[in-house]
Design a protein around this motif. Structure first.
Motif, PDB file in Angstrom:
ATOM      1  N   ASN A  44      31.989 -44.496 -20.373  1.00 29.25           N
ATOM      2  CA  ASN A  44      32.798 -45.633 -19.930  1.00 29.25           C
ATOM      3  C   ASN A  44      33.703 -46.128 -21.052  1.00 29.25           C
ATOM      4  N   SER A  45      33.157 -46.193 -22.263  1.00 27.16           N
ATOM      5  CA  SER A  45      33.965 -46.616 -23.411  1.00 27.16           C
ATOM      6  C   SER A  45      35.040 -45.575 -23.718  1.00 27.16           C
ATOM      7  N   CYS A  46      34.686 -44.299 -23.555  1.00 26.15           N
ATOM      8  CA  CYS A  46      35.683 -43.232 -23.757  1.00 26.15           C
ATOM      9  C   CYS A  46      36.855 -43.400 -22.806  1.00 26.15           C
ATOM     10  N   MET A  47      36.541 -43.677 -21.544  1.00 23.69           N
ATOM     11  CA  MET A  47      37.604 -43.840 -20.551  1.00 23.69           C
ATOM     12  C   MET A  47      38.421 -45.100 -20.825  1.00 23.69           C
ATOM     13  N   ASP A  48      37.760 -46.170 -21.217  1.00 27.54           N
ATOM     14  CA  ASP A  48      38.489 -47.398 -21.550  1.00 27.54           C
ATOM     15  C   ASP A  48      39.457 -47.159 -22.709  1.00 27.54           C
ATOM     16  N   PHE A  49      39.006 -46.394 -23.703  1.00 25.36           N
ATOM     17  CA  PHE A  49      39.872 -46.103 -24.844  1.00 25.36           C
ATOM     18  C   PHE A  49      41.076 -45.276 -24.397  1.00 25.36           C
ATOM     19  N   SER A  50      40.841 -44.282 -23.538  1.00 25.54           N
ATOM     20  CA  SER A  50      41.937 -43.465 -23.032  1.00 25.54           C
ATOM     21  C   SER A  50      42.956 -44.308 -22.279  1.00 25.54           C
ATOM     22  N   LYS A 109      38.402 -43.225 -12.550  1.00 26.87           N
ATOM     23  CA  LYS A 109      38.428 -44.308 -13.537  1.00 26.87           C
ATOM     24  C   LYS A 109      39.728 -44.335 -14.335  1.00 26.87           C
ATOM     25  N   VAL A 110      40.582 -43.336 -14.127  1.00 29.01           N
ATOM     26  CA  VAL A 110      41.855 -43.278 -14.849  1.00 29.01           C
ATOM     27  C   VAL A 110      42.800 -44.338 -14.281  1.00 29.01           C
ATOM     28  N   THR A 111      43.315 -45.187 -15.143  1.00 28.29           N
ATOM     29  CA  THR A 111      44.308 -46.180 -14.711  1.00 28.29           C
ATOM     30  C   THR A 111      45.670 -45.955 -15.360  1.00 28.29           C
ATOM     31  N   VAL A 112      45.697 -45.242 -16.479  1.00 29.97           N
ATOM     32  CA  VAL A 112      46.967 -45.005 -17.183  1.00 29.97           C
ATOM     33  C   VAL A 112      46.974 -43.595 -17.759  1.00 29.97           C
ATOM     34  N   ALA A 113      47.950 -42.794 -17.354  1.00 35.67           N
ATOM     35  CA  ALA A 113      48.137 -41.441 -17.905  1.00 35.67           C
ATOM     36  C   ALA A 113      49.402 -40.852 -17.309  1.00 35.67           C
ATOM     37  N   GLY A 114      50.000 -39.896 -18.031  1.00 40.17           N
ATOM     38  CA  GLY A 114      51.152 -39.199 -17.492  1.00 40.17           C
ATOM     39  C   GLY A 114      50.740 -38.145 -16.485  1.00 40.17           C
TER      40      GLY A 114
END
Length: 430
Positions: free
Chosen positions: A310-316, A337-342
């Motif tokens: 969960n922390s890994c995903m939050d950091f991403s 869980k992805v909210t921001v990515a290209g």
């Protein structure tokens, strides 16, 4: 790559910063280039070809004969690979077309939205150390599907004064014929202002170095649009203990080899896996032809170990990566869980390079954290979405009083009157 273990959230923004660029000197140089091309046109482009590309050109346009000659030198294997990639890219982007749906918001009032092509687009295709013919496919195919009337291609020449053979072949199979041997910020300037040979465009697309990127940003001051702000390429990989360290190391290096200013980020919840990956990275990088560039990029790169995924995903999501690889056993779960990515690459058998070339998705993506505000290039990037509305006599009678009341409240009497005269005409039988 420096390893950080459970850095506090208060430090995340600082740790997510990309390599800095001295934009003051950069802007001054690009401003000079833009001004010179605006004033002197083709003559200045020929001078820049001599200065920057170390080649003497008689003209900047690529002739049909030169295009055919260059394209013919491409190997049959590569030609087939390009055709397959082009077919996949076309299939994915063609599905993005929308059929207008007419909506009746009130009896007698019908509204709809229609996609209309941007008339003149400019495509910048990097040459130099790695001619990115794949970028031409990613840009030209949706531009053609959208129906753009004028598609201008600018790409730098080699020292022999020719464009890359692979780029020529892509132009040939896509039916592109407005192609120019111009690179760098000067290419963006030419498409911004127009020259004797190069048409002025409405929107500029394509990746490039920091000079190209700055020139694209400056073109906004002259009424043009661009695909997105962009910077050096980047990838963030989230790996759990089930990830294949060899795969992950290869994925990190596939971005590091883009250039010395690229950045790769490794994130995971298992210290041993992170350590194994970094050992293999150091082994694999020495075998790369672009070892110097990749090694320099690794100096800008970092690895992070957190207690849980969960922390890994939050950091991403805080980093907002251009490319996000989920080297995770439960990749479907974590993808939600992805909210921001290209662009997101899921599972151990989905390398980022698939998206770069042939899976069908577009590889022109927001970098430098711009994934928070921008999407990657798509068919939508090449169209304007125009709204239409049609109101009948019944419709204006139904909706008119609403408009009159609102216009009066805002003190815009002419707005109100535009409705009132119609309602009065209907009362009079006109």
């Amino acid at each position: 790559m420096k390893v950080y273990v459970n850095p506090p959230r208060s430090r995340w923004d600082k740790l997510c910063e990309r390599p800095s660029i001295d934009r003051k000197d950069l802007s001054s140089t690009v401003e000079q280039i833009m001004s010179a091309v605006k004033q002197k046109g083709d003559a200045q482009l020929l001078a820049y070809a001599q200065e920057f590309d170390k080649t003497t050109l008689k003209e900047v346009r690529v002739s049909a004969e030169e295009l055919e000659q260059q394209a013919a030198s491409v190997s049959s294997d590569l030609k087939e690979a390009i055709k397959q990639a082009a077919a996949n890219i076309e299939k994915f982007h063609k599905a993005q077309a929308r059929t207008p749906e007419k909506i009746s918001t009130t009896p007698g009032v019908v509204c709809w939205r229609k996609q209309l092509p941007i008339q003149r687009v400019g495509l910048y295709v990097p040459g130099g150390t790695a001619p990115l013919f794949s970028s031409l496919l990613m840009l030209a195919i949706p531009a053609k599907l959208a129906g753009c009337k004028t598609i201008v291609v600018c790409t730098p020449p080699n020292q022999e004064g020719s464009i890359a053979a692979e780029i020529a072949y892509c132009c040939q199979i896509l039916g592109l014929d407005t192609i120019f041997k111009v690179g760098g910020a000067q290419a963006v300037a030419a498409m911004t202002f127009g020259t004797e040979s190069i048409p002025k465009v409405d929107k500029i697309f394509g990746p490039g170095n920091q000079y190209v990127t700055r020139a694209k940003e400056m073109s906004l001051n002259y009424g043009l649009a661009i695909d997105m702000p962009a910077g050096p390429s980047e990838v963030l990989v989230i790996a759990d203990k089930y990830a294949n360290p060899e795969f992950v190391a290869a994925d990190l290096l596939s971005q590091a080899e883009h250039g010395s200013d690229s950045q790769v980020i490794l994130v995971g919840d298992d210290l041993k896996t992170i350590g194994d990956v970094l050992v293999i990275v150091n082994e694999q990088v020495e075998k790369l032809p672009r070892v110097a560039l990749a090694t320099e990029a690794l100096k800008n790169s970092k690895a992070f170990v957190f207690d849980d995924l969960n922390s890994c995903m939050d950091f991403s999501n805080n980093y907002a990566p251009e490319h996000l690889i989920l080297a995770l056993r439960e990749d479907d779960y974590w993808a939600e869980k992805v909210t921001v990515a290209g662009s997101v690459f899921m599972g151990n058998f989905t390398p980022e390079s698939a998206g770069d070339y042939a899976s069908g998705t577009n590889h022109t993506l927001p970098t430098n954290g711009y994934a928070r505000q921008y999407s990657g290039v798509s068919l939508d990037s090449f169209v304007n979405k125009v709204t239409f509305q049609q109101i009948s006599a019944q419709g204006i009678q139904n909706l008119g009083p609403v408009i009159e009341t609102m216009a009066k409240a805002e003190g815009l009497e002419a707005h109100k009157n535009a409705v009132t005269v119609r309602l009065n005409a209907l009362k009079d039988g006109n």
